[in-house]
Design an enzyme around this catalytic site. Sequence first.
Site, short mmCIF file in Angstrom:
data_model
loop_
_atom_site.label_atom_id
_atom_site.label_comp_id
_atom_site.label_asym_id
_atom_site.label_seq_id
_atom_site.Cartn_x
_atom_site.Cartn_y
_atom_site.Cartn_z
N GLU A 137 29.70 51.74 -21.32
CA GLU A 137 30.79 52.12 -21.89
C GLU A 137 30.35 52.93 -23.12
O GLU A 137 30.88 53.89 -23.53
CB GLU A 137 32.06 51.50 -22.05
CG GLU A 137 32.57 50.88 -20.71
CD GLU A 137 33.23 51.91 -19.81
OE1 GLU A 137 33.37 52.89 -20.36
OE2 GLU A 137 32.89 51.40 -18.50
N VAL A 181 39.44 42.04 -19.98
CA VAL A 181 39.01 43.36 -20.04
C VAL A 181 40.22 44.40 -19.50
O VAL A 181 40.51 44.07 -18.57
CB VAL A 181 37.59 43.78 -19.46
CG1 VAL A 181 37.18 45.31 -19.40
CG2 VAL A 181 36.51 43.01 -19.80
N PHE A 182 40.55 45.25 -20.24
CA PHE A 182 41.59 46.26 -19.64
C PHE A 182 40.77 47.33 -19.15
O PHE A 182 40.00 48.25 -19.63
CB PHE A 182 42.32 46.76 -20.84
CG PHE A 182 43.76 47.73 -20.29
CD1 PHE A 182 44.73 47.14 -19.67
CD2 PHE A 182 43.60 49.04 -20.62
CE1 PHE A 182 45.68 47.69 -19.25
CE2 PHE A 182 44.64 49.87 -20.06
CZ PHE A 182 45.87 49.36 -19.33
N TYR A 201 41.67 50.78 -17.02
CA TYR A 201 42.62 51.89 -16.42
C TYR A 201 41.91 53.17 -15.81
O TYR A 201 42.35 54.01 -15.46
CB TYR A 201 42.84 52.44 -17.92
CG TYR A 201 41.76 52.88 -18.89
CD1 TYR A 201 41.43 54.31 -18.87
CD2 TYR A 201 41.16 52.13 -19.74
CE1 TYR A 201 40.52 54.48 -19.60
CE2 TYR A 201 40.24 52.64 -20.80
CZ TYR A 201 39.65 53.91 -20.43
OH TYR A 201 38.95 54.23 -21.36
N GLY A 202 40.39 53.00 -15.54
CA GLY A 202 39.87 54.29 -14.78
C GLY A 202 38.76 53.48 -13.85
O GLY A 202 39.09 52.90 -12.99
N SER A 203 37.38 54.03 -14.14
CA SER A 203 36.59 53.25 -13.06
C SER A 203 36.43 51.73 -12.90
O SER A 203 36.09 51.24 -11.96
CB SER A 203 35.27 53.98 -13.16
OG SER A 203 34.74 53.76 -14.34
#
Length: 181
Positions: A87, A7-8, A10-12
């Site tokens: 998400e 999984v990428f 980039y935030g939380s």
Amino acid sequence: MNAPLWVFGYGSLLWNPGFPVAETKVARLNGWHRSFCMSSIHHRGTVEKPGLVLALDAAADAFCDGLGLLVEPGHEDKTLAYLRERELISSAYLETRLSVEFHDGGTQHDVLTYVINRDHEQYCGALSLDDQAQIIARSTGGRGPNDEYLYNTAAHLAELGIGDADLEALVTQVRSLNGAG
């Protein structure tokens, strides 16, 4: 699911993945940039007073540094279900699989990634940093204050050595607006 699930983040997902992680690697996603371009009506704002959350927005020659998160083996199906519930709450994100380049070398293909749907009503990619700061400073949603989300993300990016200049500028502005800076 038997294949490894990357999984990428980039935030939380950097500081609150919510699933068991077997390994993390600093990674780069090309062709996308991290942006407060999604109006948040659930997690960091409300319908009446929307906040902002980060999303990956497509842009030529852009890149986003973040983390490749390898889901602990045996937890792939549960993790996928959890991430879809978290998400895809309003369909503003699109679930996709992209390739990332690890900073220590190598490429991982088929990485689960959530990107913004530019056709969704929550897309707000044209906001200036000043406008973003005003919204983030005053918004709270089901997962807490919007500024907390900003501060945690910026701090974790700095800890990883992949600071984000826009987020750092927003931290300064939001702290000033909230009398903390």
